[in-house]
Design a protein around this motif. Sequence first.
Motif, PDB file in Angstrom:
ATOM      1  N   GLY A  65       0.808  -1.211   0.000  1.00 38.26           N
ATOM      2  CA  GLY A  65       0.000   0.000   0.000  1.00 38.26           C
ATOM      3  C   GLY A  65       0.842   1.262   0.000  1.00 38.26           C
ATOM      4  N   THR A  66       1.912   1.286   0.792  1.00 38.33           N
ATOM      5  CA  THR A  66       2.775   2.463   0.853  1.00 38.33           C
ATOM      6  C   THR A  66       3.466   2.709  -0.480  1.00 38.33           C
ATOM      7  N   VAL A  70       2.409   6.081  -2.432  1.00 39.51           N
ATOM      8  CA  VAL A  70       3.434   7.109  -2.545  1.00 39.51           C
ATOM      9  C   VAL A  70       3.948   7.200  -3.987  1.00 39.51           C
ATOM     10  N   GLY A  71       4.302   6.044  -4.568  1.00 41.52           N
ATOM     11  CA  GLY A  71       4.801   6.049  -5.941  1.00 41.52           C
ATOM     12  C   GLY A  71       3.759   6.521  -6.932  1.00 41.52           C
ATOM     13  N   GLY A  72       2.554   5.962  -6.841  1.00 42.56           N
ATOM     14  CA  GLY A  72       1.485   6.358  -7.748  1.00 42.56           C
ATOM     15  C   GLY A  72       1.073   7.804  -7.547  1.00 42.56           C
ATOM     16  N   GLY A  73       1.009   8.241  -6.294  1.00 45.68           N
ATOM     17  CA  GLY A  73       0.642   9.624  -6.004  1.00 45.68           C
ATOM     18  C   GLY A  73       1.648  10.612  -6.557  1.00 45.68           C
ATOM     19  N   LEU A 206       2.840   4.424   5.934  1.00 41.38           N
ATOM     20  CA  LEU A 206       3.284   3.186   6.560  1.00 41.38           C
ATOM     21  C   LEU A 206       2.674   3.006   7.943  1.00 41.38           C
ATOM     22  N   VAL A 207       2.737   4.048   8.753  1.00 41.19           N
ATOM     23  CA  VAL A 207       2.176   3.974  10.107  1.00 41.19           C
ATOM     24  C   VAL A 207       0.663   3.806  10.050  1.00 41.19           C
ATOM     25  N   GLY A 208       0.015   4.508   9.125  1.00 40.86           N
ATOM     26  CA  GLY A 208      -1.434   4.389   8.998  1.00 40.86           C
ATOM     27  C   GLY A 208      -1.869   3.000   8.580  1.00 40.86           C
ATOM     28  N   LEU A 209      -1.140   2.379   7.650  1.00 42.78           N
ATOM     29  CA  LEU A 209      -1.521   1.052   7.165  1.00 42.78           C
ATOM     30  C   LEU A 209      -1.207  -0.039   8.183  1.00 42.78           C
TER      31      LEU A 209
END
Length: 279
Positions: A65-66, A70-73, A206-209
């Motif tokens: 997810g990270t 991050v990459g896609g965003g 990362l922390v959120g996921l």
Amino acid sequence: MSGPAVLLYTVLTVVPVGVAIYLSFTDWNGFAKAVFVGGKNYAKLFSDPASGRAWYVTGIISVAGTVLMVGGGLVYALALRGRSKWNSFFRALAYYPHVISALILGYLWAAILGTNGAINSTLQKFGIGPIGFLFDEKLALIALIWVIVWAGFGFNVVLFVAALQTVPAELLEAAAIDGASKGQINRRIVVPMIAPVVTVATVLNLVGLIRAYDLVVSLTGGGPAGSTQTYGYLILAKSFEGTKIGYATAQAVFLMVVSAALALLVTALRNRQDQAAAG
């Protein structure tokens, strides 16, 4: 003047954390008197097969997810860097899912991906399916990651679009005049200049996921066969509901420590890379 702020922080943060740490060393069901048991809860935490499986799922979701968000965003933000009505529209379109409750998003996608959902109902008209998007172990995990990325993608886009506005236009124009391609400009100038923001986005995602819970509840319920049961879901839906408050608190404290450690690790690696580049 800082007294009220310190008092508020102590009451809302320090005290609850202190109480949680104490309860993590007790055997307490939420009603009877808490009995101090030392490190038994933590010993059980490391030997519990359910915890190991939940951490495995959490790790996959967090890393995948990270990277995707991050990459896609970042790629999406770079594509929409210019000022135009269409760029504004697509930025808003990407951010829209982020303003909706995660529980609602989970139920929405469950109605789309379920056995009798919109996709399977359409496929069955052509004699295909049903496809177990939410009932096949591998597909359910992929579906959960997809919905998580879709829901959080827009936050990263907005963060990176704001960061890109701080890159001096004169610097980009000079690089273009020198013959640098758009890809070279992005890779060698733009991305390094917004690297601190990329680090912040990485830590936040990362922390959120790692603590992911709400989408799991509404989309898969941790199933099938625990294949989408994250550590946060295990704590809140299993341990607390089973009145294992002492053990659940130990799990929560451990989750807090892991989240803090990962945030510090990512920040330290970013700082080391910056120092190496400056040196």
